[in-house]
Design a protein around this motif. Structure first.
Motif, short mmCIF file in Angstrom:
data_model
loop_
_atom_site.label_atom_id
_atom_site.label_comp_id
_atom_site.label_asym_id
_atom_site.label_seq_id
_atom_site.Cartn_x
_atom_site.Cartn_y
_atom_site.Cartn_z
N ASP A 237 2.03 4.15 8.12
CA ASP A 237 3.45 3.81 8.04
C ASP A 237 4.25 4.58 9.09
OD1 ASP A 237 3.10 2.02 6.01
OD2 ASP A 237 3.67 3.40 4.41
N LYS A 238 3.91 5.86 9.28
CA LYS A 238 4.60 6.68 10.27
C LYS A 238 4.43 6.11 11.68
CE LYS A 238 6.26 10.13 7.80
NZ LYS A 238 7.72 10.34 7.68
N ASN B 88 13.23 7.40 3.05
CA ASN B 88 12.18 8.00 3.86
C ASN B 88 12.69 9.21 4.63
OD1 ASN B 88 10.08 6.37 3.12
ND2 ASN B 88 10.04 5.16 4.99
N SER B 89 13.90 9.11 5.15
CA SER B 89 14.48 10.20 5.94
C SER B 89 14.69 11.44 5.09
CB SER B 89 15.80 9.75 6.57
OG SER B 89 15.60 8.69 7.47
N GLY C 13 8.47 13.13 12.75
CA GLY C 13 9.30 13.00 11.56
C GLY C 13 10.78 13.21 11.81
N LEU C 14 11.15 14.33 12.45
CA LEU C 14 12.57 14.63 12.66
C LEU C 14 13.20 13.67 13.68
CD1 LEU C 14 12.64 18.53 12.56
CD2 LEU C 14 13.49 16.92 10.84
N SER C 15 12.39 13.23 14.64
CA SER C 15 12.88 12.24 15.60
C SER C 15 13.21 10.94 14.88
CB SER C 15 11.83 12.00 16.68
OG SER C 15 12.22 10.95 17.53
N LEU D 232 10.60 1.87 16.46
CA LEU D 232 11.67 2.60 17.16
C LEU D 232 11.50 2.49 18.66
CD1 LEU D 232 11.90 5.85 14.98
CD2 LEU D 232 13.62 4.05 15.16
N ASP D 233 10.26 2.62 19.14
CA ASP D 233 10.00 2.56 20.58
C ASP D 233 10.33 1.18 21.15
OD1 ASP D 233 9.30 5.14 20.98
OD2 ASP D 233 7.14 4.82 20.92
N ASN D 234 10.04 0.14 20.37
CA ASN D 234 10.28 -1.23 20.84
C ASN D 234 11.65 -1.77 20.45
OD1 ASN D 234 7.65 -1.80 22.08
ND2 ASN D 234 6.85 -1.56 20.02
#
Length: 230
Positions: A64-65, A128-129, A198-200, A72-74
């Motif tokens: 999932d991560k 999740n955050s 995670g923090l990103s 996020l990258d795309n």
């Protein structure tokens, strides 16, 4: 050249982390499967079935991560927004992380200073955050850590403080903690502590909601993150 070397090191660290995170649960599952084939003891069978379930969930969590990172990258992350009560959401954090809290003998206190902490947002990604931040406190603190979440409203904005009484984050790492793949703790003690994304991820999700997160660098009793949601 310096930038290229740094990126190469980050890439190598990331793949080493991924390899460790996936090989460890797979090895446990393979060992448990082998024992089950040769075992007739009902008590042992139950134990190893539970181990397989636990490690399977760990693998699912890591996958999932990586999927979240890919989205996020795309720039394909789509927020499914709905009305959310922050107090109810924080209570879900406590329920979701109950096994981990018990395993680390940790305590999570949630203080909502207002009942009308409502916003429109993506429940899945916000949950999740918050879980990510609490998990970090548990992973990088000794057993018995106390984590306190305070939620309140000020000037029509929602503020959430998440703090712990753990060892804190060393000054030399504080400026980079929200950077992709950055991990301040790299020794063997913290192997299995994640990919450094995670923090990103948390920062990206909160900013996608028009909010922000910052580390309170003046907090000297552990670690405190301050979240602002509009």
């Amino acid at each position: 050249l310096t930038d290229h070397k740094q990126l190469t090191k980050i890439k190598d660290d990331f793949f080493n982390n991924v390899t460790h995170e996936f090989k460890t649960p797979l090895s446990s599952i393979r060992l448990a499967s082998k024992v089950l084939q040769e075992n007739n003891d009902p008590a042992k069978t139950k134990t190893y079935h539970e181990l397989i379930e636990k490690e399977s969930k760990s693998l699912e969590h890591h996958i999932d991560k990586l999927l979240e990172l890919s989205l996020l990258d795309n720039k394909k992350l789509t927020l499914e927004k709905e009305s959310i009560n922050i107090c109810h959401l924080l209570n879900e954090v406590s329920l979701k992380l109950k096994p981990l809290l018990e395993d680390k003998s940790g305590e999570l206190k949630i203080n909502c200073h207002s009942a009308d902490l409502e916003l429109i947002g993506d429940k899945y990604h916000l949950l999740n955050s918050f879980c990510n931040l609490v998990e970090n406190s548990l992973k990088y603190s000794p057993s018995g850590v106390l984590i306190v979440i305070e939620a309140f409203k000020k000037n029509e904005q929602i503020f959430i403080s998440i703090k712990d009484n753990g060892p804190g984050i060393p000054k030399e790492h504080q400026l980079n903690i929200f950077s992709r793949f950055y991990r301040g703790q790299k020794n063997d003690k913290y192997k299995g502590a994640g990919f450094g994304i995670g923090l990103s991820y948390v920062k990206n999700i909160l900013e996608a909601h028009g909010g922000s997160i910052e580390l309170n660098q003046n907090y000297n009793h552990g670690t405190e993150f301050i979240i602002n949601l509009k």
